[in-house]
Motif scaffolding. Sequence first.
Motif, mmCIF file in Angstrom:
data_model
loop_
_atom_site.group_PDB
_atom_site.id
_atom_site.type_symbol
_atom_site.label_atom_id
_atom_site.label_comp_id
_atom_site.label_asym_id
_atom_site.label_seq_id
_atom_site.Cartn_x
_atom_site.Cartn_y
_atom_site.Cartn_z
ATOM 1 N N TYR A 107 -17.797 -28.808 -98.840
ATOM 2 C CA TYR A 107 -17.944 -29.642 -97.644
ATOM 3 C C TYR A 107 -18.615 -28.959 -96.442
ATOM 4 O O TYR A 107 -19.392 -29.611 -95.739
ATOM 5 C CB TYR A 107 -16.580 -30.176 -97.225
ATOM 6 N N ALA A 108 -18.274 -27.697 -96.157
ATOM 7 C CA ALA A 108 -18.779 -27.084 -94.915
ATOM 8 C C ALA A 108 -20.278 -26.797 -95.041
ATOM 9 O O ALA A 108 -20.750 -26.345 -96.088
ATOM 10 C CB ALA A 108 -18.016 -25.799 -94.614
ATOM 11 N N ARG A 109 -21.031 -27.084 -93.991
ATOM 12 C CA ARG A 109 -22.475 -26.863 -93.999
ATOM 13 C C ARG A 109 -22.900 -26.195 -92.695
ATOM 14 O O ARG A 109 -22.322 -26.470 -91.643
ATOM 15 C CB ARG A 109 -23.231 -28.196 -94.149
ATOM 16 N N ARG A 110 -23.944 -25.348 -92.791
ATOM 17 C CA ARG A 110 -24.499 -24.773 -91.555
ATOM 18 C C ARG A 110 -25.260 -25.842 -90.793
ATOM 19 O O ARG A 110 -25.236 -25.894 -89.591
ATOM 20 C CB ARG A 110 -25.433 -23.596 -91.884
ATOM 21 N N ASN A 111 -26.010 -26.688 -91.509
ATOM 22 C CA ASN A 111 -26.768 -27.780 -90.870
ATOM 23 C C ASN A 111 -27.618 -27.241 -89.731
ATOM 24 O O ASN A 111 -27.578 -27.738 -88.602
ATOM 25 C CB ASN A 111 -25.781 -28.855 -90.379
ATOM 26 N N ALA A 112 -28.415 -26.198 -90.033
ATOM 27 C CA ALA A 112 -29.149 -25.466 -88.999
ATOM 28 C C ALA A 112 -30.177 -26.350 -88.300
ATOM 29 O O ALA A 112 -30.849 -27.158 -88.943
ATOM 30 C CB ALA A 112 -29.845 -24.263 -89.627
ATOM 31 N N ALA A 113 -30.273 -26.191 -86.984
ATOM 32 C CA ALA A 113 -31.378 -26.784 -86.229
ATOM 33 C C ALA A 113 -32.443 -25.706 -86.127
ATOM 34 O O ALA A 113 -32.422 -24.869 -85.237
ATOM 35 C CB ALA A 113 -30.902 -27.233 -84.852
ATOM 36 N N GLY A 114 -33.372 -25.705 -87.083
ATOM 37 C CA GLY A 114 -34.353 -24.627 -87.183
ATOM 38 C C GLY A 114 -34.665 -24.402 -88.657
ATOM 39 O O GLY A 114 -34.604 -25.345 -89.446
ATOM 40 N N ASN A 115 -34.962 -23.156 -89.018
ATOM 41 C CA ASN A 115 -35.336 -22.894 -90.411
ATOM 42 C C ASN A 115 -34.150 -23.041 -91.349
ATOM 43 O O ASN A 115 -33.062 -22.539 -91.074
ATOM 44 C CB ASN A 115 -35.917 -21.484 -90.545
ATOM 45 N N GLN A 116 -34.369 -23.751 -92.435
ATOM 46 C CA GLN A 116 -33.299 -23.996 -93.400
ATOM 47 C C GLN A 116 -33.853 -23.860 -94.814
ATOM 48 O O GLN A 116 -34.899 -24.405 -95.139
ATOM 49 C CB GLN A 116 -32.738 -25.408 -93.172
ATOM 50 N N ARG A 117 -33.094 -23.141 -95.674
ATOM 51 C CA ARG A 117 -33.426 -23.069 -97.108
ATOM 52 C C ARG A 117 -32.777 -24.269 -97.787
ATOM 53 O O ARG A 117 -31.596 -24.530 -97.594
ATOM 54 C CB ARG A 117 -32.870 -21.784 -97.731
ATOM 55 N N GLU A 118 -33.550 -25.012 -98.578
ATOM 56 C CA GLU A 118 -32.984 -26.243 -99.135
ATOM 57 C C GLU A 118 -33.613 -26.602 -100.479
ATOM 58 O O GLU A 118 -34.658 -26.078 -100.866
ATOM 59 C CB GLU A 118 -33.159 -27.392 -98.129
#
Lengths: 87, 404
Positions: A42-53
């Motif tokens: 469930y927990a996510r960084r949900n980055a505002a910026g660079n994200q590996r996906e």
Amino acid sequence: MAFLVRCPNCGDRGVYEFRFGGEVVRRPSTSEAAPVWMKYFYARRNAAGNQREWWYHSLGCRRWLLAERDTTTNEILSTGWPGEVQA
Amino acid sequence: MMVFRKNRMWGKHPLRDAYDVVIVGAGVHGLSTAYYLGQMGISNVAVLDKGYLGGGASARSTAIIRSNYLTAEAIPFFRESHKLYQGLASELSFNLLFDEMGRLDIGHSESSVYWLRLRAEFNQLLGVDSRIIGPAEIKKLAPQIDLREGKTLPIMAALYHPPAGVVRHDAVVWGLARGADRAGVEIHPFTEVTGITRRNGRVTGVETPAGRVSAGMVVSATAGWTSTVTAMAGLDVPIVTFPLQACVTEPVKPFVHITISSADLHVYVYQTDRGELVIGGPVDPYSTYSQRSTLDMLQELAASTLELLPALRDIKIMRQWAGLCDMTPDYAPIMGQVDGLDGFILNCGWGTWGFKAAPASGRTTAELIATGRTPDLIRPFALSRFDDNALVNERAAAIAAAIH
């Protein structure tokens, strides 16, 4: 279209050819306790910026790929196959 | 001109270095929390926002108020919020232009009608005015809907929710801000929170470009950017930010006076007082913090709208926009205290269901701060439900959840 994703096999394609697979998260080992697994689910960084996906080229070569994207601009910075690029 | 200047709805204040409560986010949830704190006699409160009041998700919401949800946890909460909205204009002495036009959730298949029936049963059990109607009654309520048989997605039935309505979103923001200001709460727009200070497992305040502010309690009440706020407190929450796009047509004469929603077509539509049709849909198929709208989604919204209302085929779109939604895995908010981090209160995870929840979210959050006890109404929405694997699963009641 909204933006392009560079598939390592098919080249630059519209994002609507792909299925979004979410940010890369590290899968815990089976010996880890339940709370660690709950964070993984469930927990996510949900980055505002660079994200590996993860992305799946569902209307193309039907392969999963890894991408690095700036989530504030939707610019795809790099893509590659899992195993060949760092997750 | 002087009239306007003399009657500012909220005052300007220098930012002090300490408050009892600091609320991050001056949208409907933050301002509602501030307003109800003021009503409970807690006025040493500052609401901080990186932009102007109600300029994020509150400005982009399509502002539908309803309570015909699915689960035993969500229905009482949204029912309470709906009730508060019905009395809010007179409580705030501010015209919110609440139009109780009603709502139709259309079912196009046996499967979707099954879910609508289930919602009707739960709604009636929990005191929400909601029932299943057939095509004959749909035709009476909304004669413009295309009820012809033999379509790929024929209209079989609808969940009718008479007290649903539409509210003027900016008025809710301004009315709550004025009410909070009158109770002594300070509102600080253009004051971005850049850090959250902690000591010994307790939040002690926030950092801003204007200096450090200490606080007994810090409330995270942003929508869209919750993950960036909680990250400052060292917390990864179960939220992913997806945009939801909506558009507005040119104004036309009164055409339909009810909100119409279809989970199968991924679209909802209603006509405003000004005659414009507001059309909204599902969240975009990928997460992003970008608020740019896309032609792809506009085409989807237009195609789905014409399936329901083919008479609109020549109408022109005037505007299209995107708002950021903090989507949670179970389509329910995240509210209350955080285990292991005292003094940090969450009023977030508002996904696509937030605007209608603002009065109840603010009042329960204020009650939690005032009494130190979590109100029963929000107990099921605690962050700890993700550690206990006790998810709410409000999925079937959110149109935007359809393809998410």
